[in-house]
Design a protein around this motif. Structure first.
Motif: not given
Length: 726
Positions: A532, A535, A545-546, A617, A619
């Protein structure tokens, strides 16, 4: 809620083997193998000892025990039920008797009577005939009525009762064949009305709504339906199901006595509500490794949620940790963020599902009312927290409860007497525990001025009819001024005493979700936390991301659910499901297969590596090339791979030799979490590395030097051989 009103009533049932045991012996487990509606087990007091291998003879189903509480207007006690011959021979002279033991007036003795019923020999009226002969497999109903004088009830208190069934099996003598122990509260006797307490106790009742264990295999996402491990939740929320019965009991009892609702506080699991909400949109049920079938609970879930929203509108609600996660176990395993998430997300999920009803803020009801002090600090932080706790775990207690704890927290002590009665031992779960719970609560009414917080078992399995009787009796207590309905908020806002600390002994540690399972969850949580952190949101996509990581985190919380206590294998399967989701996510960022062998132009030519990111997303990644005998990697920079795109990076390397060799290449997060699989690159090198060139140069120089020396020596020797001119 019309469906709730039509709930079928369950029976009180007692199933006891012919091999009865003496008072204080273990529950009769042989009888548990026999079928019966809502089986009810209990030791049956004094009886003639039978051989340990004696087969069950008779099953006793108690349909009605009336009244459940004896008051001044009670003339008699009636027991109605049915006996069934489950043995291998005819039984003759079947008869039944209601008998009682000595009155219990002390709390310690009352607790003991719940787990080890005392002898019911103080009053033994005559037996009443049931049938002269009962053939194998046959059943017959009975009704037995006894006056209070026959039972010799002479003072208020709680009395142990025994419903005793005798008979004479063919080829044998007369013996006790079945029995059921219950506690009967006596508030007053005819002609001797008991005055209400000067200061009636304040009663608050928690009403837990949580599934037996989490069932989600895959959350509903985009166009993919919810996937459940089984369809038992559909059975639980339809008529006759456990969760249906819990709602039905509240609806029925509060319609008769609206005052009762002010004393209730619903304790709800947000994961349960999210699962049911997703079921209303259609869902699938897993029936094999790769096979699914449509679920059947879509309409059941919708009706149950509608009923819950109606009942909780404007009422007290507290949120359990999400999926009823074991916060103490998580905290002690180092997954502090996951423990805190379970509490916060529990509140968020319940709020969203029951909108506009909002749960009480800062309230924690840990499993069994016990919580590790460090876990309380982890999940609460500096925010004031109200803990619903077992008072036996409090240290340094001064004054009556509720208690202040430290500078910020408060403790509402759960009433242990009623909690133990409602939970019951394994031998007295279900209807017997509800009757004993009534006896315990009415026993409390004789102790004025107390605050009684009733906390039933988290996953209460009592029949709906018994739950209704329980609530109706509490409502009658309010009407008769034997107790006062106390809203939860009033109880929480009125601390009177203080405590210095919470204890968390080894027995509480041993009761946690097993350490091996929690360690697996904790390790996976560390991976998801690192992923996480790598991201970043993509400005062109509405995905955070969450949000992307929420299903994985929820899966880890489900794997840490207290519902897996006693079911380690189920917890491991839940953990494996969450880990697979995480692995599938990591696999979406990978190094593409290299294709044909790479032929560098020189010894320091960079190697092209293509990285693909199919996540929605961005990375942050770092390429890792393992050093080998033929190659030394250079410094690799961190790269940001766009969402849904590929990126080619040139990795600086130094070739140390010529020939063919393979190199392992992988991509990781900046924190070191591996993404995708390790790819093997084949390199064919015709170039010389720096060392090879240096060695060759030195060797060439030496060769030139040696050759020059040889030429010099030959020239010198030739000059010596030439004659000197005259």
């Amino acid at each position: 809620m019309s469906g709730l009103r039509n709930a079928t009533r369950h029976k009180l049932a007692a199933l006891v083997a012919a091999g009865v045991v003496l008072t204080g012996s273990a529950p009769l487990t042989a009888a548990a193998q026999q079928p019966g509606p809502e089986p009810l087990f209990a030791p049956i007091g004094l009886a003639r000892t039978q051989p340990s291998n004696s087969p069950p003879r008779l099953r006793l189903d108690v349909d009605q025990l009336n009244p459940r509480v004896i008051r001044s207007d009670t003339p008699q006690i009636t027991v109605m039920g049915k006996v069934t011959n489950v043995g291998d021979r005819r039984i003759e002279q079947v008869e039944v008797r209601l008998q009682r033991g000595d009155v219990v007036t002390e709390e310690g003795k009352l607790r003991a009577a719940m787990t080890q019923p005392p002898a019911a020999e103080a009053a033994r009226p005559p037996f009443k005939p049931v049938t002269k002969s009962l053939e194998k497999g046959a059943s017959t109903a009975f009704t037995a009525t006894y006056t209070l004088d026959e039972l010799k009830l002479d003072q208020p208190g709680v009395y142990p009762l025994l419903i005793n069934v005798n008979g004479r099996p063919e080829y044998g003598g007369s013996e006790r064949l079945a029995g059921l122990n219950v506690l009967m509260p006596v508030l007053s006797l005819p002609g001797r009305s008991a005055p209400p307490a000067q200061v009636p106790p304040k009663v608050t009742v928690l009403w837990p709504l949580v599934d037996e264990h989490p069932r989600v295999v895959r959350q509903r996402e985009n166009d993919r339906q919810l996937l459940l491990a089984d369809d038992d939740l559909a059975s639980s929320v339809q008529i006759g199901g456990r969760l249906h019965g819990l709602l039905n009991a509240v609806e029925s009892a509060t319609k008769q006595n609206p005052k009762l609702m002010s004393s209730l506080c619903f304790a709800i699991d947000g994961d349960l509500l999210e699962t049911l909400q997703a079921m209303t949109n259609g869902y699938q049920v897993q029936v094999g490794d790769d096979k699914t079938v449509p679920g059947r609970g879509k309409d059941f879930a919708r009706r149950w949620l509608d009923g819950l929203r109606s009942l909780t509108s404007g009422q007290c609600v507290i949120a359990l940790p999400y999926a009823d996660a074991d916060v103490s176990a998580l905290s002690r395993a180092g997954a502090v963020d996951l423990a805190k998430t379970s509490v916060n997300q529990g509140v968020t999920s319940v709020s969203k599902a029951l909108e506009p009803t909002k749960p009480q803020q800062g309230v924690l009801w840990p499993v069994d009312g016990t919580v590790d002090p460090r876990a309380l600090s982890d999940v609460g932080g500096l925010t004031p927290t109200v803990v619903l706790a077992n008072p036996e775990r409090l240290k340094g207690v001064k004054g009556p409860g509720p208690f202040t704890l430290g500078q910020n927290d408060r403790v509402l002590p759960i009433d242990r007497l009623t909690s133990l009665a409602l939970a019951g031992p394994a031998s007295a779960a279900g209807p017997v525990s509800v009757q004993n719970g009534l006896a315990a609560l009415l026993f409390r009414s004789t102790r004025p001025g107390q605050s009684v917080l009733v906390a039933p078992p988290r996953r209460w399995t009592a029949p709906a009819s018994e739950l209704t009787v329980y609530l109706e009796t509490i409502g009658r207590m309010f009407t008769d001024n034997l107790a006062t309905a106390s809203p939860f908020a009033d109880l929480a806002d009125s601390p009177e005493g203080s405590a210095t600390a919470l204890d968390y002994p080894e027995q509480d540690v041993a009761a946690e979700v097993p350490a091996g399972l929690i360690d697996q969850v904790s390790q996976a949580n560390a991976v998801q936390r690192d992923l996480l952190g790598a991201m970043l949101p993509d400005d062109t996509r509405p995905v955070l991301p969450e949000t992307l990581m929420t299903p994985v985190r929820n899966g880890l919380l489900r794997a840490a659910s207290s519902g897996w206590r006693g079911n380690v294998e189920g917890g491991r399967q839940a953990a494996a499901t969450a880990v697979k989701q995480l692995d599938d996510m990591r696999a979406q960022v990978k190094v593409n297969p290299p294709g044909p062998p790479i032929v560098p132009a020189s010894s320091n030519s960079p190697i092209p590596v293509r990285i693909t990111n199919t996540l929605p997303v961005d990375v942050l990644v770092k390429l890792v090339i393992k050093e080998s005998a033929g190659l030394r990697p250079g410094v690799v920079q961190q790269r940001r791979i766009p969402a849904g795109n590929a990126f080619t990076d040139l990795i600086p390397v130094e070739l140390l030799r010529s020939g063919k060799f393979t190199v392992d290449v992988q991509v990781t997060t900046p924190g070191g979490t591996q993404l995708g699989n390790i790819s093997k690159f084949e390199i064919t090198s015709g170039a010389y590395g720096t060392i090879t060139v240096a060695v060759t140069s030195v060797a060439g120089g030496m060769l030139v030097l040696l050759a020059s020396r040889r030429v010099y020596r030959r020239i010198k020797q030739r000059k010596k051989q030439e004659p000197t001119p005259a």
